[in-house]
Design an enzyme around this catalytic site. Structure first.
Site, PDB file in Angstrom:
ATOM      1  CB  SER A 147      48.979  68.599  75.714  1.00 46.07           C
ATOM      2  OG  SER A 147      48.659  69.956  75.484  1.00 46.07           O
ATOM      3  CE1 TYR A 160      46.441  67.501  71.381  1.00 45.40           C
ATOM      4  CE2 TYR A 160      46.074  69.216  73.026  1.00 45.40           C
ATOM      5  CZ  TYR A 160      46.937  68.443  72.272  1.00 45.40           C
ATOM      6  OH  TYR A 160      48.291  68.603  72.408  1.00 45.40           O
TER       7      TYR A 160
END
Length: 262
Positions: A147, A160
């Site tokens: 990401s 995350y």
């Protein structure tokens, strides 16, 4: 569902690819483009109904297998299934994951551990399980979906963000260890992308709807998938340990308007 490729010149004919989290979002688009490029694809997900429907729409070169990415037995069954159905395994896309949206101090330890178990440990188990099958084929390509939050310190990502930094590091480690086995390992780092999951946060598709990025918009699943399919292919034969940001310039730096205080 059409199977038109958005990656001209990419040929995956004869290759078999297992894609996790492929029942919807970025994963389903990776599966679609891989099939369009000639690959056999195993769609792995916990969403059985959506996964089966996707496989049926993609045709004879697609299969569905239920997979909990935190399960070693589940991973072995998925790799064995791919081998039994299509004769081997040539590529792995670790796409399955969950997101968080809280401050670090507000995130529970239990939830932090759960996110890392799915997003990072799941990637580790997947690579560990797939490597013997890839070695049997003499070569292979692993693409791990990290990401933009794995490239910068992004507030409100806690578990995350930590997991995606971990995926980035694990990718490089695996690339170094597996290079002489002709197994390439690369990571893709999407920015904000418009999917069924992210649409629930209120983001909108289209130009001008995401001023945080130099391009001023969120990404589309097919744009992320095109990068993944490229890395799966022999066109990327000299790429390993690379981190490919597909984020509209988000991680390149702040926009001009931000710098000028507008």
């Amino acid at each position: 569902m059409t199977t038109t490729s958005t990656t001209p010149g990419i040929d995956l004919t004869g290759k078999t690819v297992l894609v996790t989290g492929a029942a919807r979002g970025i994963g389903v688009e990776v599966a679609r483009q891989a099939v369009a490029a000639g690959a056999n694809v195993v769609i792995a997900d916990l969403l059985e109904e959506e996964g089966q429907e996707t496989a049926a729409k993609l045709g004879d070169r697609a299969r569905f297998v239920r997979l909990d990415v935190t399960s070693e037995a589940g991973w072995q069954a998925a790799v064995d299934f791919a081998t039994a159905e299509f004769g081997g395994l040539d590529g792995l896309v670790n796409n399955a994951g969950i997101a968080t949206g809280t401050l670090m101090e507000a995130e529970s330890v239990e939830h932090f551990r759960r996110v890392l178990d799915i997003n990072l440990t799941g990637v580790f188990i997947g690579m560990k399980t797939a490597v013997p099958a890839l070695r049997t084929r003499g070569a292979g390509s692993i693409v791990n979906i990290s990401s933009a939050a794995g490239l910068i310190g992004l507030a409100l990502t806690a578990g995350y963000g930590a997991s995606k930094w971990g995926v980035r590091g694990l990718t490089k480690l695996a690339a170094v260890e597996l290079g002489t086995s002709k197994i390439r390992v690369n990571s893709v780092h999407p920015g904000m992308t418009y999917t069924p999951m992210t649409s629930e946060t209120g983001i909108q598709s289209g130009d001008g709807n995401y001023p945080n990025t130099p391009m001023g918009r969120v990404g589309q699943p097919e744009e992320i998938a095109a990068a993944v399919v490229f890395l799966l292919s022999d066109v990327a034969s000299y790429m390993t340990g690379a981190e490919l940001a597909v984020d509209g310039g988000w991680t390149a730096g702040p926009t001009v308007k931000y710098v000028m205080g507008q």
